[in-house]
Motif scaffolding. Structure first.
Motif, short mmCIF file in Angstrom:
data_model
loop_
_atom_site.label_atom_id
_atom_site.label_comp_id
_atom_site.label_asym_id
_atom_site.label_seq_id
_atom_site.Cartn_x
_atom_site.Cartn_y
_atom_site.Cartn_z
N ALA A 128 0.83 -1.20 0.00
CA ALA A 128 0.00 0.00 0.00
C ALA A 128 0.87 1.25 0.00
N ALA A 129 1.92 1.24 0.79
CA ALA A 129 2.85 2.38 0.82
C ALA A 129 3.54 2.53 -0.52
N MET A 130 3.89 1.42 -1.12
CA MET A 130 4.56 1.44 -2.42
C MET A 130 3.65 2.06 -3.49
N ALA A 131 2.41 1.64 -3.51
CA ALA A 131 1.46 2.17 -4.49
C ALA A 131 1.23 3.66 -4.28
N GLU A 132 1.07 4.06 -3.03
CA GLU A 132 0.79 5.47 -2.73
C GLU A 132 1.94 6.37 -3.18
N GLU A 133 3.15 5.97 -2.91
CA GLU A 133 4.30 6.81 -3.27
C GLU A 133 4.65 6.70 -4.75
N ALA A 134 4.50 5.51 -5.32
CA ALA A 134 4.80 5.34 -6.74
C ALA A 134 3.89 6.19 -7.62
N ALA A 135 2.73 6.52 -7.10
CA ALA A 135 1.76 7.31 -7.87
C ALA A 135 2.13 8.78 -7.97
N VAL A 136 3.00 9.25 -7.07
CA VAL A 136 3.23 10.70 -7.02
C VAL A 136 4.69 11.13 -7.08
N GLU A 137 5.62 10.26 -6.72
CA GLU A 137 7.02 10.71 -6.63
C GLU A 137 7.74 10.65 -7.98
N ASP A 138 8.83 11.42 -8.05
CA ASP A 138 9.65 11.48 -9.26
C ASP A 138 10.76 10.44 -9.17
N PHE A 139 10.72 9.45 -10.04
CA PHE A 139 11.76 8.44 -10.12
C PHE A 139 11.66 7.79 -11.48
N ASP A 140 12.66 7.02 -11.85
CA ASP A 140 12.66 6.31 -13.13
C ASP A 140 12.35 4.83 -12.98
N VAL A 141 12.86 4.24 -11.90
CA VAL A 141 12.82 2.80 -11.71
C VAL A 141 12.30 2.50 -10.30
N LEU A 142 11.35 1.58 -10.20
CA LEU A 142 10.91 1.11 -8.89
C LEU A 142 11.85 0.01 -8.42
N GLY A 143 12.52 0.26 -7.31
CA GLY A 143 13.53 -0.67 -6.82
C GLY A 143 12.95 -1.86 -6.09
#
Length: 249
Positions: A128-143
């Motif tokens: 849930a934390a991963m989905a919430e942050e992946a939706a809004v933060e600036d990054f290229d690759v999900l580690g």
């Protein structure tokens, strides 16, 4: 050229690896390498997992080139969003990995995170934390989507896709919709149980439209650079996923 897209040198608080040694190791394996030093703002505990971006770029500027890239691994966390945003403005990073290391303000590498939770609760909170942050933060690759498996105290720490299907699907949909890339972290690929558990996750990523992955050793010592890449390349081939090595700069 294939790149080891996840590694940590002395600019990361938990590594003393020298960049020059890592580069030599990568060259001996026929790989390029990306340094992705930790920037985990206000990480719980006594260790400062941040670094000076200008100092990093200045010290490594003569190493940077076609086969050596300078990146960062940011800790995805609601309370760190502004700090992450400001940090990424301080330098022209070649690659930005976004990773979940903290859930409910507890470092999930710490056994304390699991002490009062069953596996279902702990893993659902993580995704849930991963989905919430992946939706809004600036990054290229999900580690390392399977990072939680490294320290979880349960008898079977692996991610069972069918059990966490809804939570994992939400993460994967966000990654694909935002045009981000999923990392295949090779640290645990020497374990057949890890490989078997990850395959349905990456197959689902492809089902949603994911075409590319990066592969990264998460090396903190020289001997880990390029570790288990033979397994990773076979994994990618079996699932018809392409190895991505596109960089911002």
């Amino acid at each position: 050229m294939i790149f080891d897209c996840h590694s940590h040198t002395k600019f990361s608080a938990d590594s003393e690896m020298l960049a020059t040694d890592a580069i030599k190791r990568a060259e001996s394996l026929g790989l390029g390498i990306v340094f992705t030093e930790h920037f985990d703002y206000n990480l719980p505990g006594d260790i400062d997992f941040t670094f000076d971006a200008a100092e990093y770029m200045e010290e490594y500027k003569n190493l940077r080139g076609d086969n050596v890239k300078l990146g960062v691994e940011i800790g995805l966390r609601k309370s760190a969003r502004e700090a992450n945003k400001n940090f990424l403005k301080q330098a022209k990073f070649d690659l930005v990995i976004g990773s979940i290391h903290v859930v409910d303000d507890i470092d999930i590498y710490n056994a304390a995170y699991y002490a009062d939770k069953d596996k279902m609760t702990a893993y659902r909170k993580y995704f849930a934390a991963m989905a919430e942050e992946a939706a809004v933060e600036d990054f290229d690759v999900l580690g390392h989507i399977d990072y939680i498996c490294r320290a979880a105290t349960y008898e079977n720490p692996e991610i069972d896709y069918e059990t966490f299907k809804n939570e994992i699907d939400e993460v994967l949909k966000i990654i694909v919709e935002r045009g981000k890339i999923l990392e295949l972290n090779t640290r645990r690929l020497n374990q057949n149980t890890a490989v078997d558990a990850l395959k349905p996750v990456y197959k689902r990523y492809k089902d949603f439209g994911g075409k590319f992955i990066t592969i990264g050793s998460d090396a903190h010592v020289v001997g880990a650079v390029g570790a288990n890449f033979d397994v990773a390349l076979k994994f990618a081939e079996e699932l018809n996923l392409k190895i991505f090595a596109g960089f911002r700069h």
